[in-house]
Scaffold this motif. Structure first.
Motif, mmCIF file in Angstrom:
data_model
loop_
_atom_site.group_PDB
_atom_site.id
_atom_site.type_symbol
_atom_site.label_atom_id
_atom_site.label_comp_id
_atom_site.label_asym_id
_atom_site.label_seq_id
_atom_site.Cartn_x
_atom_site.Cartn_y
_atom_site.Cartn_z
ATOM 1 N N PRO A 201 32.514 -24.557 30.211
ATOM 2 C CA PRO A 201 33.130 -23.831 29.089
ATOM 3 C C PRO A 201 33.320 -22.364 29.450
ATOM 4 C CG PRO A 201 30.811 -24.316 28.642
ATOM 5 C CD PRO A 201 31.177 -25.051 29.886
ATOM 6 N N PRO A 202 34.219 -21.687 28.768
ATOM 7 C CA PRO A 202 34.477 -20.273 29.095
ATOM 8 C C PRO A 202 33.264 -19.402 28.798
ATOM 9 C CG PRO A 202 35.598 -20.907 27.057
ATOM 10 C CD PRO A 202 35.063 -22.169 27.656
ATOM 11 N N ARG A 203 33.182 -18.286 29.521
ATOM 12 C CA ARG A 203 32.091 -17.333 29.317
ATOM 13 C C ARG A 203 32.214 -16.710 27.923
ATOM 14 N NH1 ARG A 203 29.103 -13.621 32.725
ATOM 15 N NH2 ARG A 203 30.200 -14.434 34.559
ATOM 16 N N ARG A 204 31.098 -16.593 27.248
ATOM 17 C CA ARG A 204 31.085 -15.955 25.934
ATOM 18 C C ARG A 204 31.261 -14.437 26.097
ATOM 19 N NH1 ARG A 204 28.497 -19.026 21.850
ATOM 20 N NH2 ARG A 204 28.773 -21.228 22.359
ATOM 21 N N SER A 205 31.911 -13.831 25.140
ATOM 22 C CA SER A 205 32.053 -12.378 25.171
ATOM 23 C C SER A 205 30.707 -11.705 24.885
ATOM 24 C CB SER A 205 33.074 -11.922 24.120
ATOM 25 O OG SER A 205 32.572 -12.158 22.815
ATOM 26 N N LEU A 206 30.610 -10.447 25.276
ATOM 27 C CA LEU A 206 29.365 -9.716 25.046
ATOM 28 C C LEU A 206 29.026 -9.663 23.559
ATOM 29 C CD1 LEU A 206 27.039 -8.030 26.137
ATOM 30 C CD2 LEU A 206 28.523 -6.013 26.003
ATOM 31 N N ARG A 207 30.041 -9.526 22.725
ATOM 32 C CA ARG A 207 29.796 -9.471 21.289
ATOM 33 C C ARG A 207 29.224 -10.791 20.783
ATOM 34 N NH1 ARG A 207 34.495 -7.349 17.400
ATOM 35 N NH2 ARG A 207 33.888 -5.436 18.519
ATOM 36 N N GLU A 208 29.751 -11.920 21.289
ATOM 37 C CA GLU A 208 29.235 -13.232 20.871
ATOM 38 C C GLU A 208 27.792 -13.426 21.337
ATOM 39 O OE1 GLU A 208 32.876 -16.360 20.724
ATOM 40 O OE2 GLU A 208 32.440 -15.508 22.705
ATOM 41 N N VAL A 209 27.513 -13.023 22.597
ATOM 42 C CA VAL A 209 26.148 -13.165 23.129
ATOM 43 C C VAL A 209 25.171 -12.351 22.306
ATOM 44 C CG1 VAL A 209 24.651 -12.722 25.107
ATOM 45 C CG2 VAL A 209 26.928 -13.687 25.471
ATOM 46 N N LEU A 210 25.550 -11.123 21.969
ATOM 47 C CA LEU A 210 24.665 -10.265 21.184
ATOM 48 C C LEU A 210 24.440 -10.833 19.785
ATOM 49 C CD1 LEU A 210 25.913 -6.697 22.210
ATOM 50 C CD2 LEU A 210 23.797 -7.854 22.910
ATOM 51 N N ALA A 211 25.485 -11.431 19.215
ATOM 52 C CA ALA A 211 25.345 -12.032 17.880
ATOM 53 C C ALA A 211 24.376 -13.218 17.925
ATOM 54 C CB ALA A 211 26.707 -12.483 17.362
ATOM 55 N N ILE A 212 24.498 -14.053 18.954
ATOM 56 C CA ILE A 212 23.600 -15.209 19.097
ATOM 57 C C ILE A 212 22.180 -14.742 19.389
ATOM 58 C CG2 ILE A 212 23.105 -17.249 20.507
ATOM 59 C CD1 ILE A 212 26.157 -17.524 20.890
ATOM 60 N N LEU A 213 22.059 -13.678 20.211
ATOM 61 C CA LEU A 213 20.737 -13.124 20.510
ATOM 62 C C LEU A 213 20.091 -12.566 19.248
ATOM 63 C CD1 LEU A 213 18.551 -12.257 22.511
ATOM 64 C CD2 LEU A 213 19.863 -10.169 22.954
ATOM 65 N N ARG A 214 20.895 -11.900 18.436
ATOM 66 C CA ARG A 214 20.366 -11.336 17.191
ATOM 67 C C ARG A 214 19.841 -12.448 16.281
ATOM 68 N NH1 ARG A 214 24.786 -9.548 15.126
ATOM 69 N NH2 ARG A 214 24.960 -7.876 16.661
ATOM 70 N N GLU A 215 20.562 -13.572 16.263
ATOM 71 C CA GLU A 215 20.134 -14.686 15.415
ATOM 72 C C GLU A 215 18.905 -15.384 15.984
ATOM 73 O OE1 GLU A 215 22.152 -18.516 13.115
ATOM 74 O OE2 GLU A 215 23.148 -17.623 14.852
ATOM 75 N N GLY A 216 18.798 -15.430 17.322
ATOM 76 C CA GLY A 216 17.689 -16.141 17.947
ATOM 77 C C GLY A 216 16.466 -15.300 18.207
ATOM 78 N N VAL A 217 16.535 -13.999 17.939
ATOM 79 C CA VAL A 217 15.421 -13.116 18.282
ATOM 80 C C VAL A 217 14.161 -13.463 17.499
ATOM 81 C CG1 VAL A 217 15.912 -11.314 16.567
ATOM 82 C CG2 VAL A 217 14.837 -10.705 18.750
ATOM 83 N N TRP A 218 14.326 -13.999 16.286
ATOM 84 C CA TRP A 218 13.147 -14.394 15.508
ATOM 85 C C TRP A 218 12.374 -15.498 16.218
ATOM 86 C CZ3 TRP A 218 11.210 -11.917 11.371
ATOM 87 C CH2 TRP A 218 12.035 -10.992 10.722
ATOM 88 N N ALA A 219 13.088 -16.456 16.794
ATOM 89 C CA ALA A 219 12.421 -17.535 17.531
ATOM 90 C C ALA A 219 11.798 -17.011 18.818
ATOM 91 C CB ALA A 219 13.410 -18.657 17.841
ATOM 92 N N LEU A 220 12.494 -16.090 19.492
ATOM 93 C CA LEU A 220 11.996 -15.561 20.763
ATOM 94 C C LEU A 220 10.781 -14.661 20.590
ATOM 95 C CD1 LEU A 220 15.388 -14.643 22.481
ATOM 96 C CD2 LEU A 220 13.924 -16.592 22.981
ATOM 97 N N MET A 221 10.572 -14.141 19.408
ATOM 98 C CA MET A 221 9.425 -13.254 19.180
ATOM 99 C C MET A 221 8.097 -13.995 19.204
ATOM 100 S SD MET A 221 10.028 -10.090 19.033
ATOM 101 C CE MET A 221 8.477 -9.575 18.288
ATOM 102 N N LEU A 222 8.135 -15.313 18.926
ATOM 103 C CA LEU A 222 6.877 -16.054 18.838
ATOM 104 C C LEU A 222 6.090 -16.057 20.153
ATOM 105 C CD1 LEU A 222 4.851 -17.718 17.327
ATOM 106 C CD2 LEU A 222 6.291 -19.733 17.638
ATOM 107 N N PRO A 223 6.710 -16.428 21.304
ATOM 108 C CA PRO A 223 5.925 -16.375 22.545
ATOM 109 C C PRO A 223 5.441 -14.972 22.896
ATOM 110 C CG PRO A 223 8.246 -16.809 23.013
ATOM 111 C CD PRO A 223 8.040 -16.992 21.538
#
Length: 426
Positions: A201-223
């Motif tokens: 699949p095509p590479r995600r734009s930086l804006r899309e990656v940051l948006a997904i990271l922002r949404e997933g940061v709550w899960a990543l904080m646990l470890p």
């Protein structure tokens, strides 16, 4: 004679289909009769004491955290983040599976829970992208067994309790070997998928990656919370399990809002059912463990291994070969409970650090989860992804060989385990 009675009663009970917990009790009774110590009160007392352990309270809470993670959307967001980061690379979905499994390992500590979540989410995606179904299922099976190695690890908790070894030290010592296993899987996936002519699949734009990271940061904080808390002594591994469960519930209900109040009861029920099986196994194992000590089985095993005692590396290789063989026929938890009280004293007498041995031992037992015919993770992935057992075995063997090679390297070079562990503990 004592060793023969121990093995004969245990294997005989298992051969006739007796559940392993009851086989362990029968084994303990057989040893008591042989030692002329039979007393039903001793059996009952050790059975109760087996489950009466503060560190074992971590098991139900880590189980609950895993259930909530899968139900409440944490697992899905981790997969989405991995897709955004490496999904565009050639064979990217395979690297997504490895990366997602490594991150999820630091959330649940359960290979079975991770295997079910990853197989549900990623096998259909990998097949739709053109990857071989068997290889996809095999990769996810091999990736899921990183969970018992990277903290929080239920396997380390059980080993620590059974062998009287610091669970915190085991957690910190498991981080780098778990990452090394993930790197090995990446190399194996590159080799296996290099001939596939698929368009990623095509590479995600930086804006899309940051948006997904922002949404997933709550899960990543646990470890991060767990590792930092353990390193600086903010909480014990048992308290870390409670933190993991409460944090996961808060994120799933209040932040992602994918888990309603009605969903909490099924998660609690699922965690309770799994915990009851594990805790009964642990309690039954303490009966035989107490009698193993009374009968001096570790001393007898030490005498058998006397020719190897002067060479810790050869001794470790021999014990690892034994565990690999046993892992093909027995699940992870009973293997830990049966072998820990026998092998840990041997390691101590040979001058082998029980924390280092524990890391090797748990990695070996984790690999046993993907070795046929008993491999629990293989059965889970087969059921979830609708792949035959023969197919997933064909798909998993290249990855299992790489993991065995990593285990061999860790056995030859103890510094790969102990140096990072020492650095993290300071």
């Amino acid at each position: 004679m004592t060793i023969a009675i121990f093995l004969g009663s245990l294997l005989g009970a298992m051969a006739i289909g007796m559940p392993i917990a009851y086989a362990l009790l029968l084994c303990g009774v057989a040893l008591m009769i042989q030692l002329d110590l039979f007393d039903a009160q001793i059996v009952a007392q050790n059975l109760i004491n087996g489950a009466d352990s503060f560190p074992l309270m971590a098991v139900p809470f880590f189980m609950l955290a895993g259930e909530i993670m899968n139900t409440g959307g944490l697992a899905k967001r981790i997969v989405n983040l991995a897709m955004a980061m490496v999904g565009h690379i050639r064979g990217g979905l395979g690297y997504v599976a490895i990366l997602a499994a490594t991150v999820m390992a630091s959330l649940s500590g359960s290979a079975v829970a991770d295997a079910a979540a990853l197989a549900t989410l990623l096998v259909p995606m990998m097949v739709a992208a053109g990857h071989d179904r068997n290889q996809s299922a095999g990769l996810i099976s091999a990736s899921a067994i990183i969970a018992p190695i990277i903290p929080p690890s239920i396997g380390f908790v059980i080993y620590g309790v059974a062998g009287n070894v610091s669970v915190t030290k085991l957690f910190l010592a498991g981080i780098f070997p778990g990452i090394l296993l993930a790197v090995g899987l990446c190399g194996a996936w590159w080799y296996v998928s290099r001939k596939e002519n698929l368009t990623p699949p095509p590479r995600r734009s930086l804006r899309e990656v940051l948006a997904i990271l922002r949404e997933g940061v709550w899960a990543l904080m646990l470890p991060v919370i767990i590792i930092v808390g353990l390193k600086f002594g903010v909480f014990t591994p048992t308290e870390a399990a409670v933190v993991a469960a409460v944090y996961s519930l808060f994120v799933a209900v209040c932040v992602y809002r994918e888990m309603s109040v009605a969903d909490i009861y099924p998660a609690l029920l699922g965690a309770a059912k799994t915990t009851s099986v594990v805790m009964f196994l642990v309690a039954a194992a303490l009966v035989s463990s107490w009698l193993i000590t009374v009968a001096n089985l570790p001393g007898m095993v030490t005498d058998l291994l006397e020719p190897l005692m002067d060479s810790p590396t050869l001794l470790l290789l021999a014990m690892m070969a034994l565990v690999v063989a046993i892992g093909t026929a027995m699940d992870m938890t009973p293997t830990i409970l049966i072998l820990t009280p026998i092998l840990v004293p041997v390691c101590k007498q040979a001058g082998i650090d029980p924390v280092y041995f524990g890391v090797l031992f748990i990695i070996n037992n984790a690999i046993g989860l993907i070795t046929p015919p008993v491999g629990t993770v293989l059965n889970v992935v087969c059921g979830v992804s609708k792949v035959s057992m023969e197919g997933v075995i064909r798909g998993v063997w290249p990855f299992m060989l790489v993991q065995l090679f990593v285990l061999f390297l860790l056995t030859l070079f103890p510094s790969l385990v102990m140096v990072p562990a020492a650095w993290l503990s300071h």
